[in-house]
Design an enzyme around this catalytic site. Structure first.
Site, PDB file in Angstrom:
ATOM      1  N   GLY A 116       0.810  -1.203   0.000  1.00 43.38           N
ATOM      2  CA  GLY A 116       0.000   0.000   0.000  1.00 43.38           C
ATOM      3  C   GLY A 116       0.849   1.261   0.000  1.00 43.38           C
ATOM      4  O   GLY A 116       1.947   1.314  -0.564  1.00 43.38           O
ATOM      5  N   GLY A 117       0.351   2.277   0.678  1.00 43.89           N
ATOM      6  CA  GLY A 117       1.043   3.557   0.727  1.00 43.89           C
ATOM      7  C   GLY A 117       2.426   3.472   1.323  1.00 43.89           C
ATOM      8  O   GLY A 117       3.293   4.300   1.012  1.00 43.89           O
TER       9      GLY A 117
END
Length: 519
Positions: A174-175
């Site tokens: 993810g981020g």
């Protein structure tokens, strides 16, 4: 005075607490080892000089509530931060502890990382992140996401100011994956580390593609296909040993030069083997790595992106004890052409070297840019311009050596004198031209050849005439585009002397907020 038993008791209590925090969960340690992974302190012990690591906020705990998290408040909050020395020089680090919340980032966890990043920037010392975390802590919601934003902002602020190295030792999804992408170098360990924005389950649900975690974002994928990872190794001890070696080649910050080392390899050592390593015929391949090993101190160098975009080599080495960055065409791969990926690879390496005061040596044997619809549609123009921009913008000492072919725009882009190289040397085997003699003759004399009674005989004659007139080894030197034509065996000595002369080079850029490089 009577002994202060209360104070002694408190000290004993503190030491017991810190020992327990360092040791962590026995079950968690066993699970970590079962996966072939080290614990956070085992990793830090391998990274730093023995006994030098000083931990910051080891007793920190989160204050989050809801979903039962208030009943689980372990010390460190899943990340160990601090500083120590690597080869006697100060280095800062943060390292996820997968045994605590799977290394997931929450508010307190992020604040610890923010603090150590600020300390590294203020101290002007490299920052190493040992990544082994499961992303944002879901129970803490948007606070965790804001924590990532703070990390990204600091990554950008530190870019080009202090070296930033990301070491992937577990999952990074993810981020969270954007922080390593913002740093200077990414190391990965095979089988145990992965990086991706969306995991295999999401990929399958959205696209129908079935893929494993390693197939989607493992070390080999990022080292060979995506180019996200600069280095990939089989195990953590080897990986962390190589991180230490890389740090030994880098300055602490952009105000310093890389650490010099007294070399036992004579600066004037002749490289007679080069005459046999490099075939004189331009179409015959050879391994440029062997050329580099012959030239640099003791044959040692650290290649960046070794398995990605192989038609260009980018490596750090020492020449006469001083660190240099070497960019070189690799005739063993696509004849050494520049393509989309190799242009991007070399451009970023040049930018890094320029940011951290590392002199650049460019070894040229390039037939041009890779032709093809895919390359043109993929943006070879703007990607090639990235390398051109990086060289033109670089103010560090720059020396070019042309071994054989140097054709067309690719010759210009590979740090030619016309774009600011301080010195350009060529071997007697050099061919500097707009294009090869065969192609040039076809363009210039096409009508004469077509009208000839014996086209092939005339073509051969005209090719020889073109080569003798415009492609002989002294053509560029006669016009001041090459500073000297040198004996290949004297290449090492020539480079050492040139870089020594250029050590105090000062070339300020125009005042501006920043440039706007091709994207």
């Amino acid at each position: 005075m009577p002994p202060n038993t209360t104070a002694q008791h408190r000290v004993a209590e503190l030491l017991t607490l810190k020992a327990a925090v360092r040791q962590g969960s026995a079950a968690g340690t066993e699970r970590q080892h079962a996966k072939g992974k080290l614990t956070v302190h085992e990793r830090l012990d391998l990274l730093f000089d023995e006994g030098s690591f000083c931990e910051v906020e080891p007793l920190r705990r989160h204050r989050a509530t809801g979903f039962g998290i208030e009943g689980n408040r372990p010390r460190t909050d899943g990340v160990v931060t601090g500083w120590g020395t690597v080869h006697g020089r100060t280095v800062f680090a943060f390292a996820h502890d997968f045994r605590i919340f799977g290394g997931a980032l929450g508010e307190a966890h992020a604040q610890k990382i923010h603090k150590i990043m600020d300390m590294a920037l203020q101290a002007g010392a490299p920052l190493v992140s040992l990544n082994d975390g499961a992303g944002a802590r879901i129970q803490e919601g948007v606070s965790a996401l804001a924590g990532y934003g703070g990390i990204f902002e600091r990554n950008v602020r530190a870019s080009g100011v202090i070296p930033q190295i990301s070491v992937m030792l577990g999952p990074c999804a993810g981020g969270a994956a954007y922080s390593p992408a913002l740093t200077d170098f990414v190391f990965m360990v095979r089988d145990t580390s992965q990086m991706f924005i969306t995991g295999p389950d999401v990929v399958e649900a959205v696209t129908g593609e079935k893929v494993s975690q390693n197939g989607l974002g493992g070390a080999d994928v990022h080292a060979e296909v995506s180019g996200v990872a600069h280095f990939a190794y089989d195990d953590e001890p080897t990986c962390l040993s190589e991180v230490r070696y890389l740090l030994s080649l880098l300055p602490a910050n952009n105000r310093e030069t890389p650490p010099a080392d007294r070399s036992t390899d004579p600066a004037g050592r002749r490289c007679d083997a080069l005459l046999d390593l490099v075939p004189s015929h331009g179409s015959h391949p050879y391994d440029m790595r062997k050329v580099i090993e012959e030239i640099v101190d003791d044959g040692e160098h650290m290649e960046v992106h070794e398995r990605w975009a192989g038609s260009v080599l980018c490596t750090l080495a020492r020449l006469g004890g001083s660190v240099v960055g070497i960019v070189a065409n690799q005739p063993q791969s696509l004849a050494g052409v520049l393509d989309i990926h190799s242009s991007e690879k070399a451009a970023r390496f040049v930018q890094f070297c320029d940011a951290f005061n590392i002199s650049l040596v460019t070894l040229v044997d390039v037939p041009g840019f890779l032709p093809g619809v895919g390359q043109e549609h993929g943006g070879i123009i703007r990607h090639g311009a990235k390398l051109l921009y990086a060289y033109c913008n670089a103010t560090v000492p720059r020396v070019q050596v042309i071994l054989r072919k140097a054709y067309g725009g690719a010759y210009i882009v590979m740090d030619s004198r016309s774009i600011g190289a301080d010195l350009s040397y060529a071997w007697p085997t050099n061919e500097i031209a707009v294009m090869g003699a065969q192609g040039a003759a076809h363009v210039v004399f096409r009508r004469r050849i077509a009208a000839a009674d014996d086209p092939e005989a005339l073509r051969e004659q005209l090719v020889k005439e073109y080569a003798s007139e415009l492609m002989h080894p002294y053509y560029a030197a006669e016009r001041g585009l090459v500073d000297d034509v040198i004996d290949p065996a004297a290449t090492r000595e020539t480079l050492v002397r040139a870089l020594e002369m250029l050590r105090a080079k000062h070339a300020p850029l125009p005042v501006r907020k920043h440039g706007n490089p091709p994207s």
